[in-house]
Design an enzyme around this catalytic site. Structure first.
Site, PDB file in Angstrom:
ATOM      1  N   THR A   1      88.423 -24.786  47.604  1.00 33.05           N
ATOM      2  CA  THR A   1      88.334 -24.253  46.234  1.00 33.05           C
ATOM      3  C   THR A   1      89.493 -23.311  45.900  1.00 33.05           C
ATOM      4  O   THR A   1      89.706 -22.973  44.742  1.00 33.05           O
ATOM      5  CB  THR A   1      86.995 -23.520  46.027  1.00 33.05           C
ATOM      6  OG1 THR A   1      86.740 -22.726  47.181  1.00 33.05           O
ATOM      7  CG2 THR A   1      85.873 -24.480  45.814  1.00 33.05           C
TER       8      THR A   1
ATOM      9  N   LYS B   1      76.373 -18.087  56.164  1.00 31.77           N
ATOM     10  CA  LYS B   1      77.478 -18.937  56.611  1.00 31.77           C
ATOM     11  C   LYS B   1      78.321 -18.146  57.610  1.00 31.77           C
ATOM     12  O   LYS B   1      78.829 -17.076  57.302  1.00 31.77           O
ATOM     13  CB  LYS B   1      78.343 -19.342  55.419  1.00 31.77           C
ATOM     14  CG  LYS B   1      79.496 -20.234  55.793  1.00 31.77           C
ATOM     15  CD  LYS B   1      80.208 -20.753  54.552  1.00 31.77           C
ATOM     16  CE  LYS B   1      81.316 -19.869  54.094  1.00 31.77           C
ATOM     17  NZ  LYS B   1      82.469 -19.773  54.993  1.00 31.77           N
TER      18      LYS B   1
ATOM     19  N   ARG C   1      82.560 -12.546  48.920  1.00 34.20           N
ATOM     20  CA  ARG C   1      82.986 -11.213  48.484  1.00 34.20           C
ATOM     21  C   ARG C   1      82.191 -10.586  47.342  1.00 34.20           C
ATOM     22  O   ARG C   1      81.977  -9.367  47.373  1.00 34.20           O
ATOM     23  CB  ARG C   1      84.493 -11.237  48.204  1.00 34.20           C
ATOM     24  CG  ARG C   1      85.285 -11.268  49.512  1.00 34.20           C
ATOM     25  CD  ARG C   1      86.688 -11.746  49.325  1.00 34.20           C
ATOM     26  NE  ARG C   1      86.729 -13.173  49.008  1.00 34.20           N
ATOM     27  CZ  ARG C   1      87.859 -13.859  48.839  1.00 34.20           C
ATOM     28  NH1 ARG C   1      89.017 -13.244  48.941  1.00 34.20           N
ATOM     29  NH2 ARG C   1      87.813 -15.150  48.577  1.00 34.20           N
TER      30      ARG C   1
ATOM     31  N   ASP D   1      80.462 -22.776  59.596  1.00 36.47           N
ATOM     32  CA  ASP D   1      81.586 -23.302  58.812  1.00 36.47           C
ATOM     33  C   ASP D   1      82.896 -23.170  59.588  1.00 36.47           C
ATOM     34  O   ASP D   1      83.713 -22.299  59.302  1.00 36.47           O
ATOM     35  CB  ASP D   1      81.645 -22.535  57.483  1.00 36.47           C
ATOM     36  CG  ASP D   1      82.726 -23.053  56.551  1.00 36.47           C
ATOM     37  OD1 ASP D   1      83.101 -24.231  56.674  1.00 36.47           O
ATOM     38  OD2 ASP D   1      83.188 -22.272  55.701  1.00 36.47           O
TER      39      ASP D   1
HETATM   40  O1  C5P Z   1      84.366 -14.546  49.287  1.00 34.80           O
HETATM   41  P1  C5P Z   1      84.168 -15.920  48.712  1.00 34.80           P
HETATM   42  O2  C5P Z   1      82.952 -16.039  47.826  1.00 34.80           O
HETATM   43  O3  C5P Z   1      85.424 -16.453  48.072  1.00 34.80           O
HETATM   44  O4  C5P Z   1      83.873 -16.822  49.993  1.00 34.80           O
HETATM   45  C1  C5P Z   1      83.780 -18.206  49.941  1.00 34.80           C
HETATM   46  C2  C5P Z   1      83.564 -18.750  51.319  1.00 34.80           C
HETATM   47  O5  C5P Z   1      83.480 -20.168  51.230  1.00 34.80           O
HETATM   48  C3  C5P Z   1      84.681 -18.436  52.320  1.00 34.80           C
HETATM   49  O6  C5P Z   1      84.055 -18.174  53.570  1.00 34.80           O
HETATM   50  C4  C5P Z   1      85.491 -19.708  52.403  1.00 34.80           C
HETATM   51  O7  C5P Z   1      85.999 -19.915  53.704  1.00 34.80           O
HETATM   52  C5  C5P Z   1      84.448 -20.776  52.077  1.00 34.80           C
HETATM   53  N1  C5P Z   1      84.941 -22.032  51.490  1.00 34.80           N
HETATM   54  C6  C5P Z   1      85.669 -22.089  50.305  1.00 34.80           C
HETATM   55  N2  C5P Z   1      86.095 -23.295  49.811  1.00 34.80           N
HETATM   56  C7  C5P Z   1      85.777 -24.428  50.439  1.00 34.80           C
HETATM   57  C8  C5P Z   1      85.031 -24.389  51.619  1.00 34.80           C
HETATM   58  C9  C5P Z   1      84.604 -23.156  52.107  1.00 34.80           C
HETATM   59  O8  C5P Z   1      85.929 -21.052  49.700  1.00 34.80           O
HETATM   60  N3  C5P Z   1      86.121 -25.591  49.914  1.00 34.80           N
END
Ligand code: C5P
Length: 242
Positions: free
Chosen positions: A126, A35, A218, A62
């Site tokens: 989220t 992504k 992460r 994204d």
């Molecule tokens: O590091 P982590 O696992 O929290 O990353 C989640 C990724 O998903 C981030 O790039 C964030 O921008 C993306 N995202 C999210 N919630 C959403 C849509 C996208 O956390 N509803």
């Protein structure tokens, strides 16, 4: 046991192309989907996509478009014309915006001789807790009800794929069955920190509840050994699927 096959998408939330290449090489063939979000795209733009293609990876772009329909359609064309597999827009941009994006994605496929990119509608981030939805927007509806409304809007506008919290999977599958593809970020293995995410589950629970794709940043990219972390997550998924 879940019969669906769930793929993982690694969020390449790194600052530079050099960092991204390091990560992709470290993860090797354990990860097929990446992504590219606003962090890397803002610093490296299309070069980040070209690099992923060079490595034979699939691209989930994204950039979460949210603007007037014509602007979003132009942004879809310009960002996707070199070939991405999926791109995001905010479902809250409304029906006309979603339709314009989907229609332009179809044209992009024909005009540039590529597979048309799949439009993915983001529902409620989220990172939002129920409390924040109420405080920031005065939203009295539950997060689940807002997500359901946005998924229904996406389907009505011709969309087939959404991003939602893994916590909402059971209600979305109950309401919409398998007619939609659901991508879930907010995934945290038991051994990792929640960071700023709120509506989270483990990879195994997301798979059990019917996620088509899980997005993980992460817990993998900030791990001291990213490949080991990815393999651990894949093993957890596998145990639920097999
Ligand atoms: O590091 P982590 O696992 O929290 O990353 C989640 C990724 O998903 C981030 O790039 C964030 O921008 C993306 N995202 C999210 N919630 C959403 C849509 C996208 O956390 N509803």
């Amino acid at each position: 046991m879940n019969q669906k096959k769930t793929d993982i998408i690694v969020a390449l939330d790194v600052q530079t192309l050099t960092d991204a290449v390091k990560l992709i090489e470290a993860l090797g063939d354990s990860v097929e989907w990446y992504k590219v979000g606003s962090v890397l795209y803002a610093s490296e733009g299309q070069a980040a996509l070209a690099m992923l293609k060079k490595y034979g990876k699939k691209i989930f772009l994204d950039l979460k478009f949210h603007d007037i329909p014509n602007t979003v359609a132009d942004a879809v064309e310009n960002s996707c014309k070199t070939g991405v597999n999926m791109f995001t827009l905010h479902a809250s941009g409304g029906s006309e915006m979603i339709k314009a994006a989907i229609s332009r994605a179809g044209l992009v496929g024909k005009k540039y001789g590529i597979a048309p990119p799949l439009a993915v509608a983001v529902t409620v981030l989220t990172s939002f807790s129920q409390q924040q939805l109420l405080e920031d927007f005065g939203m009295a509806l539950s997060a689940e009800d807002i997500v359901k409304k946005l998924v229904a809007l996406t389907i009505k506008s011709g969309g087939k794929c959404v991003v939602a919290s893994p916590r909402e999977l059971p209600i979305l599958r109950a309401e919409f069955g398998n007619e939609i593809t659901i991508i879930t970020p907010g995934i945290r293995p038991l051994w990792s920190a929640a960071n700023d995410q709120n509506r989270i589950t483990t990879p195994a629970d997301a798979v059990r509840n019917g996620a088509d794709f899980i997005v993980i940043g992460r817990p993998i990219i900030a791990a001291s050994n990213p490949r080991e972390a990815a393999l651990k997550i894949l093993e957890e998924i596998h145990e639920v699927q097999v």
